[in-house]
Scaffold this motif. Structure first.
Motif, mmCIF file in Angstrom:
data_model
loop_
_atom_site.group_PDB
_atom_site.id
_atom_site.type_symbol
_atom_site.label_atom_id
_atom_site.label_comp_id
_atom_site.label_asym_id
_atom_site.label_seq_id
_atom_site.Cartn_x
_atom_site.Cartn_y
_atom_site.Cartn_z
ATOM 1 N N LEU A 10 -3.498 40.972 38.915
ATOM 2 C CA LEU A 10 -3.200 40.047 39.783
ATOM 3 C C LEU A 10 -4.252 39.089 40.349
ATOM 4 N N ILE A 11 -4.391 37.944 40.359
ATOM 5 C CA ILE A 11 -5.478 37.359 40.601
ATOM 6 C C ILE A 11 -4.861 36.086 41.572
ATOM 7 N N THR A 12 -5.567 35.908 42.729
ATOM 8 C CA THR A 12 -5.257 35.013 43.598
ATOM 9 C C THR A 12 -6.164 33.770 43.518
ATOM 10 N N GLY A 13 -5.816 32.765 44.030
ATOM 11 C CA GLY A 13 -6.852 31.497 43.872
ATOM 12 C C GLY A 13 -7.015 31.069 42.310
ATOM 13 N N ALA A 14 -6.128 31.455 41.673
ATOM 14 C CA ALA A 14 -6.331 31.384 40.239
ATOM 15 C C ALA A 14 -6.233 29.826 39.565
ATOM 16 N N GLY A 15 -5.973 28.930 40.466
ATOM 17 C CA GLY A 15 -5.985 27.535 40.137
ATOM 18 C C GLY A 15 -7.390 26.911 39.772
ATOM 19 N N ASN A 16 -8.265 27.352 40.265
ATOM 20 C CA ASN A 16 -9.708 26.802 40.413
ATOM 21 C C ASN A 16 -10.691 27.855 40.352
ATOM 22 N N GLY A 17 -12.051 27.498 39.904
ATOM 23 C CA GLY A 17 -13.335 28.016 40.160
ATOM 24 C C GLY A 17 -13.195 29.313 39.692
ATOM 25 N N ILE A 18 -13.697 30.199 40.684
ATOM 26 C CA ILE A 18 -13.696 31.812 40.408
ATOM 27 C C ILE A 18 -12.506 32.658 39.789
ATOM 28 N N ALA A 21 -11.868 31.545 36.356
ATOM 29 C CA ALA A 21 -12.833 32.090 35.429
ATOM 30 C C ALA A 21 -12.179 33.452 35.273
ATOM 31 N N ALA A 22 -11.821 33.969 36.321
ATOM 32 C CA ALA A 22 -11.193 35.600 36.376
ATOM 33 C C ALA A 22 -9.956 35.636 35.325
ATOM 34 N N ALA A 23 -9.123 34.619 35.594
ATOM 35 C CA ALA A 23 -8.143 34.574 34.740
ATOM 36 C C ALA A 23 -8.367 34.543 33.235
ATOM 37 N N CYS A 24 -9.209 33.650 32.878
ATOM 38 C CA CYS A 24 -9.886 33.633 31.519
ATOM 39 C C CYS A 24 -10.402 34.756 30.934
ATOM 40 N N PHE A 25 -11.291 35.337 31.905
ATOM 41 C CA PHE A 25 -11.927 36.416 31.440
ATOM 42 C C PHE A 25 -10.947 37.664 31.184
ATOM 43 N N PHE A 26 -10.194 37.882 32.029
ATOM 44 C CA PHE A 26 -9.458 39.071 31.933
ATOM 45 C C PHE A 26 -8.271 38.732 30.834
ATOM 46 N N VAL A 87 -7.621 40.625 41.766
ATOM 47 C CA VAL A 87 -8.915 40.063 42.180
ATOM 48 C C VAL A 87 -8.505 38.885 43.350
ATOM 49 N N ASN A 88 -8.762 39.165 44.519
ATOM 50 C CA ASN A 88 -8.578 38.136 45.681
ATOM 51 C C ASN A 88 -9.698 37.069 45.832
ATOM 52 N N SER A 89 -9.264 36.037 45.200
ATOM 53 C CA SER A 89 -10.312 34.724 45.148
ATOM 54 C C SER A 89 -9.853 33.710 46.007
ATOM 55 N N VAL A 221 -19.196 35.532 37.971
ATOM 56 C CA VAL A 221 -18.744 36.196 39.170
ATOM 57 C C VAL A 221 -17.537 36.932 38.455
ATOM 58 N N ALA A 222 -16.958 36.065 37.650
ATOM 59 C CA ALA A 222 -15.820 36.804 36.937
ATOM 60 C C ALA A 222 -15.972 38.133 36.186
ATOM 61 N N ALA A 223 -17.311 38.312 35.526
ATOM 62 C CA ALA A 223 -17.912 39.158 34.604
ATOM 63 C C ALA A 223 -18.062 40.456 35.767
#
Ligand SMILES: NC(=O)c1ccc[n+]([C@@H]2O[C@H](COP(=O)([O-])OP(=O)(O)OC[C@H]3O[C@@H](n4cnc5c(N)ncnc54)[C@H](O)[C@@H]3O)[C@@H](O)[C@H]2O)c1
Length: 260
Positions: A10-18, A21-26, A87-89, A221-223
């Motif tokens: 689960l990734i929050t703040g997934a619409g932008n930025g970190i 990037a975390a969504a794309c990374f995972f 990931v709480n972003s 940061v995502a890595a």
């Protein structure tokens, strides 16, 4: 590499930025995603960026809405059979001098950055505890460890995230849940671009104070989130991984301007 194959994240703040990037990374590492952002349009844009075939749920809700967040986690568990990582972003920044700071704005920053992080941690952990395992990564900041002028609410919220992370790591460690944070320096995202556009963020000055002489990229940061979620970090909890080019290590002056 599919290091996170099948992992339910689960990734929050997934619409932008970190968060994006975390969504794309995972997704690139084979994870199954549940994406949350208050901005439905931004969330849709992130979904478009994911590799074809990625399994991704998405919910346009605020992390401050505990009822909605509990519903998001319940729906994720119903769809995937569980939740392995968070990931709480989601976060906001406000820059205003402390003497002029508005109490409602101060409350809002604390509400999103700290209370929202807590709400998602608790909702996720209530399911993780049944499996006896889970990994939570909160995006803190170098400003969880330092003060900065005109960023009172932001620094207070991020200091709170650091010690929230410590406290949950201590309480939930025996239950098999690891809780860590990633503490970025200035990172090239829409959040920082907004400050640059208003003339209140100087990339050159930040870079000169940074031993690696640049700001961070969201993928870096995502890595770090990927490492903390992964099996390699199985003995790591209550840790704050600085992705800061040496910013926190540096107690010395800025490098002189080129030519000065
Ligand atoms: N960019 C940096 O320099 C930097 C440095 C240190 C820490 N951070 C932290 O990293 C995290 C991500 O920052 P970013 O730079 O990617 O920001 P960003 O503004 O680029 O993206 C943040 C996302 O969070 C979403 N969001 C905001 N409030 C929300 C809410 N109540 N509920 C759900 N979603 C919400 C926004 O819509 C946005 O899509 C934040 O917690 C931020 O404080 C950023």
């Amino acid at each position: 590499m599919q290091r996170h194959k099948g992992r339910r994240v689960l990734i929050t703040g997934a619409g932008n930025g970190i968060g994006m990037a975390a969504a794309c990374f995972f997704a690139g590492e084979g994870a199954r995603l549940c994406l949350v952002d208050v901005d439905a349009g931004a969330l849709a844009a992130t979904l478009d960026k994911l590799p074809p075939g990625t399994e991704a749920l998405s919910h346009a809700v605020s992390v401050t809405d505990e009822v909605a967040i509990a519903g998001v986690v319940d729906a994720m568990v119903a769809a995937y059979g569980g939740i392995d990582a968070v990931v709480n972003s989601a976060g906001v920044v406000v820059v205003e001098p402390a003497l002029e700071a508005r109490i409602d704005i101060f409350r809002e920053v604390i509400e999103v950055n700290l209370v929202g992080t807590w709400i998602v941690c608790q909702a996720a952990a209530r399911h993780m505890v049944k499996a006896g395992s889970g990994a939570i990564v909160n995006i803190s900041s170098v400003y969880g460890f330092q003060g900065a002028p005109s960023r009172t609410a932001y620094c207070a919220s991020k200091g709170g995230v650091v010690n929230l992370t410590n406290s949950l790591a201590v309480e939930w460690g025996p239950l098999g849940i690891r809780v860590n944070s990633v503490a970025p320096t200035g990172t090239r995202t829409p959040m920082v671009q907004g400050l640059i556009d208003r003339g209140i963020y100087d990339v050159d000055a930040v870079s000169r104070r940074t031993p690696l002489r640049r700001i961070a990229e969201p993928e870096e940061v995502a890595a770090a989130c990927g490492f903390l979620v992964g099996d390699e970090a199985g003995m790591t909890t209550g840790h704050h991984l600085a992705v800061d080019g040496g910013w926190l290590a540096n107690g010395f002056l800025m490098a002189p301007k080129a030519g000065a």
